[in-house]
Every structure is written in C-alpha cells, then in structure tokens.
Design a protein around this motif. Structure first.
Motif, short mmCIF file in Angstrom:
data_model
loop_
_atom_site.label_atom_id
_atom_site.label_comp_id
_atom_site.label_asym_id
_atom_site.label_seq_id
_atom_site.Cartn_x
_atom_site.Cartn_y
_atom_site.Cartn_z
N VAL A 151 1.02 -0.72 -0.34
CA VAL A 151 0.01 -0.07 -0.56
C VAL A 151 0.93 1.50 -0.04
CG1 VAL A 151 -1.98 1.59 1.14
CG2 VAL A 151 -1.99 -1.34 1.09
N SER A 152 0.64 2.19 -1.15
CA SER A 152 1.71 3.59 -0.92
C SER A 152 0.22 4.63 -1.73
CB SER A 152 2.62 3.59 -1.90
OG SER A 152 2.11 3.03 -3.31
N GLU A 153 1.29 5.68 -1.08
CA GLU A 153 0.06 7.16 -1.59
C GLU A 153 -0.62 7.15 -1.18
OE1 GLU A 153 -0.22 7.29 -5.99
OE2 GLU A 153 2.12 6.75 -5.92
N VAL A 154 -1.32 7.40 0.17
CA VAL A 154 -2.07 7.15 1.10
C VAL A 154 -2.74 8.79 1.51
CG1 VAL A 154 -3.77 7.03 3.41
CG2 VAL A 154 -2.05 4.76 2.54
N THR A 155 -3.68 9.40 1.12
CA THR A 155 -4.29 10.36 1.32
C THR A 155 -5.62 10.62 1.39
OG1 THR A 155 -5.83 10.35 -0.72
CG2 THR A 155 -3.08 11.06 -1.15
N VAL A 156 -5.86 11.28 2.61
CA VAL A 156 -7.39 12.02 2.80
C VAL A 156 -7.56 13.05 2.95
CG1 VAL A 156 -8.40 11.61 5.50
CG2 VAL A 156 -5.82 10.09 5.01
N ALA A 157 -8.71 13.12 2.68
CA ALA A 157 -9.74 13.83 2.45
C ALA A 157 -11.18 14.04 2.87
CB ALA A 157 -9.94 14.45 1.30
N GLY A 158 -11.55 15.12 3.10
CA GLY A 158 -12.81 15.23 4.04
C GLY A 158 -13.34 16.75 4.66
N ASP A 159 -14.93 16.38 5.35
CA ASP A 159 -15.14 17.62 6.02
C ASP A 159 -15.44 17.80 7.29
OD1 ASP A 159 -17.35 15.95 5.62
OD2 ASP A 159 -18.46 17.18 4.65
N GLY A 160 -14.20 16.52 7.72
CA GLY A 160 -15.10 16.55 9.33
C GLY A 160 -16.00 16.13 10.00
N ASP A 161 -17.12 15.33 8.67
CA ASP A 161 -18.03 14.37 9.49
C ASP A 161 -17.93 13.19 7.62
OD1 ASP A 161 -19.55 15.95 10.73
OD2 ASP A 161 -20.58 17.16 9.19
N THR A 162 -17.49 13.11 7.38
CA THR A 162 -17.26 11.78 6.19
C THR A 162 -15.56 12.62 5.81
OG1 THR A 162 -18.41 12.93 4.18
CG2 THR A 162 -19.46 11.36 5.90
N TRP A 163 -15.30 11.37 5.07
CA TRP A 163 -13.67 11.49 5.29
C TRP A 163 -13.46 10.46 4.23
CZ3 TRP A 163 -10.42 15.23 6.97
CH2 TRP A 163 -10.95 15.25 8.45
N GLU A 164 -12.82 10.48 3.20
CA GLU A 164 -12.32 9.76 2.67
C GLU A 164 -11.15 9.10 2.45
OE1 GLU A 164 -13.50 10.34 -1.63
OE2 GLU A 164 -15.88 9.94 -1.00
N ILE A 165 -10.13 8.11 2.26
CA ILE A 165 -9.11 7.51 1.96
C ILE A 165 -9.02 7.28 1.09
CG2 ILE A 165 -6.82 6.33 3.68
CD1 ILE A 165 -9.33 6.76 6.28
N ALA A 167 -2.26 13.89 16.62
CA ALA A 167 -1.15 14.18 16.49
C ALA A 167 0.49 13.52 16.85
CB ALA A 167 -1.46 15.68 16.50
N GLY A 168 0.86 13.25 18.20
CA GLY A 168 1.68 12.47 18.28
C GLY A 168 2.59 10.90 17.91
N GLY A 169 1.03 10.81 17.62
CA GLY A 169 2.23 9.28 16.47
C GLY A 169 1.55 7.89 17.43
N ALA A 170 0.29 8.34 18.43
CA ALA A 170 -0.29 7.27 19.15
C ALA A 170 -1.49 6.92 18.30
CB ALA A 170 -1.22 7.70 20.55
N VAL A 171 -1.27 5.06 18.45
CA VAL A 171 -2.12 4.94 17.98
C VAL A 171 -3.95 5.11 18.37
CG1 VAL A 171 -4.18 2.43 17.21
CG2 VAL A 171 -1.70 2.70 17.01
N VAL A 172 -5.62 5.78 17.94
CA VAL A 172 -6.54 6.12 18.24
C VAL A 172 -7.66 5.57 17.89
CG1 VAL A 172 -5.13 8.11 19.35
CG2 VAL A 172 -6.29 8.34 17.65
N GLY A 173 -7.59 4.67 16.87
CA GLY A 173 -8.22 3.64 16.26
C GLY A 173 -8.78 2.89 15.03
N GLY A 174 -9.45 3.03 14.53
CA GLY A 174 -9.29 2.17 12.74
C GLY A 174 -10.94 2.12 12.66
N SER A 175 -10.29 2.18 10.98
CA SER A 175 -11.91 1.58 10.39
C SER A 175 -12.47 0.45 11.00
CB SER A 175 -11.58 2.56 8.98
OG SER A 175 -10.63 0.87 9.14
N ALA A 176 -14.08 0.46 10.31
CA ALA A 176 -15.21 -0.77 10.57
C ALA A 176 -14.32 -1.66 8.77
CB ALA A 176 -15.99 -0.21 10.31
N PRO A 177 -14.39 -2.59 9.31
CA PRO A 177 -13.97 -3.93 8.32
C PRO A 177 -15.55 -3.34 6.77
CG PRO A 177 -13.88 -5.17 9.78
CD PRO A 177 -14.54 -3.97 10.48
N ASN A 178 -16.44 -3.15 7.13
CA ASN A 178 -17.74 -2.14 6.25
C ASN A 178 -17.00 -0.96 5.52
OD1 ASN A 178 -18.17 -1.45 7.87
ND2 ASN A 178 -19.87 -2.67 7.93
N ASP A 179 -16.19 -0.24 5.84
CA ASP A 179 -15.99 0.88 5.46
C ASP A 179 -15.46 0.59 3.98
OD1 ASP A 179 -16.95 2.53 7.72
OD2 ASP A 179 -15.27 2.09 9.22
#
Length: 257
Positions: free
Chosen positions: A168-182, A206-218
């Motif tokens: 996996v490479s070239e990861v980008t994230v865009a969104g409006d604060g309510d929904t996001w596309e990775i 911001a410090g690099g700590a893990v704070v969660g993750g997506s659901a598989p069906n996302d």
C-alpha cells in the motif's frame, strides 16, 4: 575364422548393440508421471504449527477512542497492530480482543452481543506488521483499555508463493470533518484477482499514538486486481483525536493453501 563363425560373431555384436541401446533409452525418472512422462510437481509444504526459528506473532500496539455516529449514539473505534518476529510467514493468527472499562470489566459489543471479539489476521510477512481495526457500538460509554491475546499462528517458509504481501502506498485523506475518504494505491503480486481481502485504516493522533481504526465494511473494495490498482475507505465515525495525515492502511489477503 570360418564364414559360419563370422556370421555368428556378427549376430552377437548386433545383439550387444541392441541391448545397449535399449538400456540407454530406459531413463525414466521415478518422479515422472507414468502417463505423460512429465515431471510431477511436489506438493507444497503444509503449514507448520511453530516457526522454524522460534519467532512469534506478538502485539505491537493498540489504541482506541470513543466517538459518535450521526445520531449521537456512542461508538468505540479501536485498532490492534501485531508484528511477526520470525523469518517465516505467519498465517491464520487468531486474536482474542476484549474492551475493558475503567474497573477492568469487559464491555459488550452491541453489534455482536459479545464481550469477546474473535479476529483472525490472515497474513503477516517476516519482520512486518499487520492490523485489525473496527468501529462499533458498545453497551455504555466507558472503554479504558484493550486486552489482546494472540492465540496461535500457522507458518510457511519465506518465499512461499501462496503468501505474498500486498503493498500500500500514496495514502491520501480528504473530508469535511463529518465524512472522510481515504484513497491509496495497491500493488498486488498475485497472478489472480484477490477476492477475499480485509482492508483496515489505522488512525493516529498528532503525536503518533494509535487512537482507533476503520470498520471492515468501510472499505469500498473487497477485491483487488493483479498488479496495480486503487483502494478507498469511507469513514463517517472517526476518532476525535485522529490526525488524518497520520493514517496507515493495511491490506490483509486470505491465504489459499
């Protein structure tokens, strides 16, 4: 030498030549297919119960956050990252995950109705990491920690063509604060389309700590073509502490034996 003796000598000599040719032509390999004469491919090795060097799959990082859906219902988003310490390939690693409250009591996942979450990591390459993530509803609003037990793996030798990493490479994230596309690029070394794949996004602050993750069906895709392709994960209930620029994506293909 009489003519009769000479003829007999010729017959003996010719017989010897025929015998030699017959023996020389009888060179079949016992490993050849008796019907086709072609070499028989040996069966690939069966997975072992232990790695060859004593390495294991161990928990490297965990993290979670409370969040809400669009209706304000409480959810938890979490991630577990494991690491393969062996030079062999780990497959079918079973994880037992428990969400614990501030008193150390298990929290029930309302989607499954269980307070134990059984997950399987399909593939962890030698020295590499793999993730399991989810965002789900819970009973209550108190999750203080994750308890993760690694409950065994099976092992294949490095270089086994049945178990290859999907890059996996070239990861980008865009969104409006309510929904996001990775969005991300996927490079698959497999000759055929991967039709049974888990895709996970790991959220870090911001410090690099893990704070969660997506659901598989996302994930918008549950199959990836051979070679180069694209993937996308759509998120609507992310961690409030998530720094989108610190997002990691993991692809976990099933291993066909």
């Amino acid at each position: 030498m009489t003519r009769r003796t000479l003829r007999r000598s010729h017959r003996l000599l010719l017989a010897g030549v025929v015998t030699a040719v017959a023996v020389a032509g009888c060179t079949s390999n016992p490993e050849d297919d008796p019907d086709t004469g072609q070499p028989v491919e040996s069966a690939p090795p069966a997975p072992a119960d232990e790695s060859g060097d004593g390495g294991v799959v161990e928990v490297a990082e965990t993290g979670h956050s409370l969040t809400e859906d669009s209706a304000g219902d409480v959810m938890v988003t979490y991630a577990v990252i494991v690491e393969n310490t062996s030079a062999d390939v780990a497959i079918g690693t079973n994880l037992d995950i428990r969400l614990l409250d501030s008193a150390g009591e298990p929290v029930t996942d309302e989607v499954t109705g269980n307070d134990r979450i059984a997950s399987t990591v399909n593939l962890v390459m030698p020295g590499e990491r793999q993730a399991v993530t989810n965002t789900t509803y819970i009973d209550g609003d108190d999750v203080a920690s994750l308890e993760v037990t690694v409950d065994g793996s099976r092992w294949l030798p490095a270089g086994d063509a049945r178990a290859q990493a999907v890059e996996v490479s070239e990861v980008t994230v865009a969104g409006d604060g309510d929904t996001w596309e990775i969005d991300f690029r996927v490079d698959s070394p497999y000759a055929e389309e991967l039709t049974s794949v888990a895709t996970y996004a790991v959220y870090r602050d911001a410090g690099g700590a893990v704070v969660g993750g997506s659901a598989p069906n996302d994930s918008r895709l549950f199959a990836y073509p051979s070679g180069t392709g694209e993937g996308q994960i759509e998120v609507s209930s992310a961690s409030p502490d998530w720094e989108p620029g610190n997002t990691e994506v993991y692809i976990d293909p099933s291993v066909t034996l």
